[in-house]
Write a protein that holds these residues in place. Structure first.
Motif, PDB file in Angstrom:
ATOM      1  N   SER A 118       0.818  -1.214   0.000  1.00 31.02           N
ATOM      2  CA  SER A 118       0.000   0.000   0.000  1.00 31.02           C
ATOM      3  C   SER A 118       0.852   1.264   0.000  1.00 31.02           C
ATOM      4  O   SER A 118       0.327   2.374  -0.087  1.00 31.02           O
ATOM      5  N   GLY A 119       2.155   1.078   0.108  1.00 33.02           N
ATOM      6  CA  GLY A 119       3.059   2.228   0.156  1.00 33.02           C
ATOM      7  C   GLY A 119       3.386   2.679   1.556  1.00 33.02           C
ATOM      8  O   GLY A 119       4.090   3.681   1.742  1.00 33.02           O
ATOM      9  N   GLU A 120       2.905   1.940   2.558  1.00 35.84           N
ATOM     10  CA  GLU A 120       3.185   2.305   3.945  1.00 35.84           C
ATOM     11  C   GLU A 120       4.636   1.988   4.304  1.00 35.84           C
ATOM     12  O   GLU A 120       5.187   0.963   3.911  1.00 35.84           O
ATOM     13  N   PHE A 121       5.213   2.873   5.066  1.00 36.52           N
ATOM     14  CA  PHE A 121       6.613   2.754   5.487  1.00 36.52           C
ATOM     15  C   PHE A 121       6.835   1.518   6.342  1.00 36.52           C
ATOM     16  O   PHE A 121       6.069   1.231   7.259  1.00 36.52           O
ATOM     17  N   ILE A 122       7.893   0.761   6.042  1.00 36.00           N
ATOM     18  CA  ILE A 122       8.317  -0.363   6.873  1.00 36.00           C
ATOM     19  C   ILE A 122       9.622  -0.026   7.573  1.00 36.00           C
ATOM     20  O   ILE A 122       9.742  -0.135   8.790  1.00 36.00           O
ATOM     21  N   ARG A 123      10.608   0.389   6.782  1.00 36.69           N
ATOM     22  CA  ARG A 123      11.914   0.720   7.359  1.00 36.69           C
ATOM     23  C   ARG A 123      12.727   1.499   6.334  1.00 36.69           C
ATOM     24  O   ARG A 123      12.354   1.595   5.167  1.00 36.69           O
ATOM     25  N   THR A 124      13.824   2.043   6.772  1.00 31.23           N
ATOM     26  CA  THR A 124      14.796   2.613   5.839  1.00 31.23           C
ATOM     27  C   THR A 124      15.922   1.602   5.634  1.00 31.23           C
ATOM     28  O   THR A 124      16.193   0.771   6.512  1.00 31.23           O
ATOM     29  N   GLU A 125      16.540   1.680   4.465  1.00 29.29           N
ATOM     30  CA  GLU A 125      17.723   0.871   4.192  1.00 29.29           C
ATOM     31  C   GLU A 125      18.946   1.716   4.563  1.00 29.29           C
ATOM     32  O   GLU A 125      19.206   2.749   3.943  1.00 29.29           O
ATOM     33  N   PRO A 126      19.703   1.314   5.589  1.00 28.20           N
ATOM     34  CA  PRO A 126      20.798   2.167   6.066  1.00 28.20           C
ATOM     35  C   PRO A 126      22.040   2.147   5.176  1.00 28.20           C
ATOM     36  O   PRO A 126      22.810   3.115   5.159  1.00 28.20           O
ATOM     37  N   ARG A 127      22.224   1.073   4.437  1.00 29.36           N
ATOM     38  CA  ARG A 127      23.435   0.937   3.634  1.00 29.36           C
ATOM     39  C   ARG A 127      23.332   1.759   2.354  1.00 29.36           C
ATOM     40  O   ARG A 127      22.274   1.839   1.736  1.00 29.36           O
TER      41      ARG A 127
END
Length: 245
Positions: A118-127
């Motif tokens: 749905s486009g909801e945020f899960i996490r950021t990719e830190p690398r």
């Protein structure tokens, strides 16, 4: 046989250079509005958002191929496509080991978001994803082909990360089935500018980083929208074909 319009180079919000609008439901909606039948999700050195776009496309006519845009150690961008996400995940594990252990500078490069269907945020990719792996082009061909995938050098005419401006040649050692040209080049001009590609099938992709960049100018004649059929089209087998309109 049926004609399928395709754009095989589409980024999501996992790519730091993509706009925040590049979330699964909007990608699917925009592709369908452009009458595109097949897309490939090809984020930079990453694949975590592929399942989300595939889920968002369920119940629609859009086929979503599992892919990635890998940056070789020669600083050339290479599209890698797979029939199944499970196989792409194996390639992702190899790419993870080949990436430098550098943290992303979001303020400079942009955020790298993993989202759901749905486009909801899960996490950021830190690398940091906008960087070269330590894979050579030769190694990318070897490993992706060993997994049953498809390797297509991306936007070969483009000054940044394009094969010809960067290296100036095609190696006879590369088992090339197709090359991608940018939106700025016609097949006719490509053949004149780069004579070595005259006998190689071409695709043209939007390299979509924002919703208004979809093209759909590559048209495959296939029995069904699968990677196996696309490979056959590049080889001109069993009435399968590809052309750019």
């Amino acid at each position: 046989m049926k004609a399928f319009r395709a754009d095989l180079h589409v980024h999501t919000v996992l790519s730091p250079c993509a706009e925040v609008e590049m979330i699964p439901p909007l990608i699917v909606q925009e592709a369908l509005e452009h009458k595109i039948d097949i897309i490939a999700i090809t984020d930079h050195n990453a694949s975590a958002n592929v399942p989300a776009v595939q889920k968002a496309a369920r119940g629609t006519s859009l086929k979503v191929l599992a892919g990635m845009e890998v940056q070789s150690r020669e600083d050339v961008h290479i599209i890698c496509l797979f029939e199944e996400f499970e196989t792409l995940a194996i390639w992702q594990a190899a790419v993870d080991k080949a990436l430098p252990d550098t943290q992303n500078n979001a303020e400079y490069f942009g955020e790298q978001f993993v989202v759901d269907e749905s486009g909801e945020f899960i996490r950021t990719e830190p690398r940091m994803l906008l960087t070269s792996t330590n894979f050579s082009i030769d190694e990318i061909f070897e490993q992706v082909n060993a997994l049953g995938g498809l390797v297509i050098p991306a936007h070969v005419d483009r000054t940044s990360y394009g094969l010809f401006p960067t290296l100036g040649l095609l190696s006879p050692e590369w088992p090339i089935l197709a090359l991608e040209i940018s939106r700025h080049l016609t097949p006719e001009k490509a053949a004149v500018t780069f004579p070595s590609i005259k006998r190689i099938p071409l695709i043209q992709s939007g390299d979509v980083h924002q919703l208004d960049q979809f093209l759909g100018t590559t048209v495959f004649t296939l029995a069904e929208p699968t990677l196996a059929e696309i490979k056959m089209a590049f080889k001109g087998e069993n009435l399968r074909s590809v052309n750019i309109e």
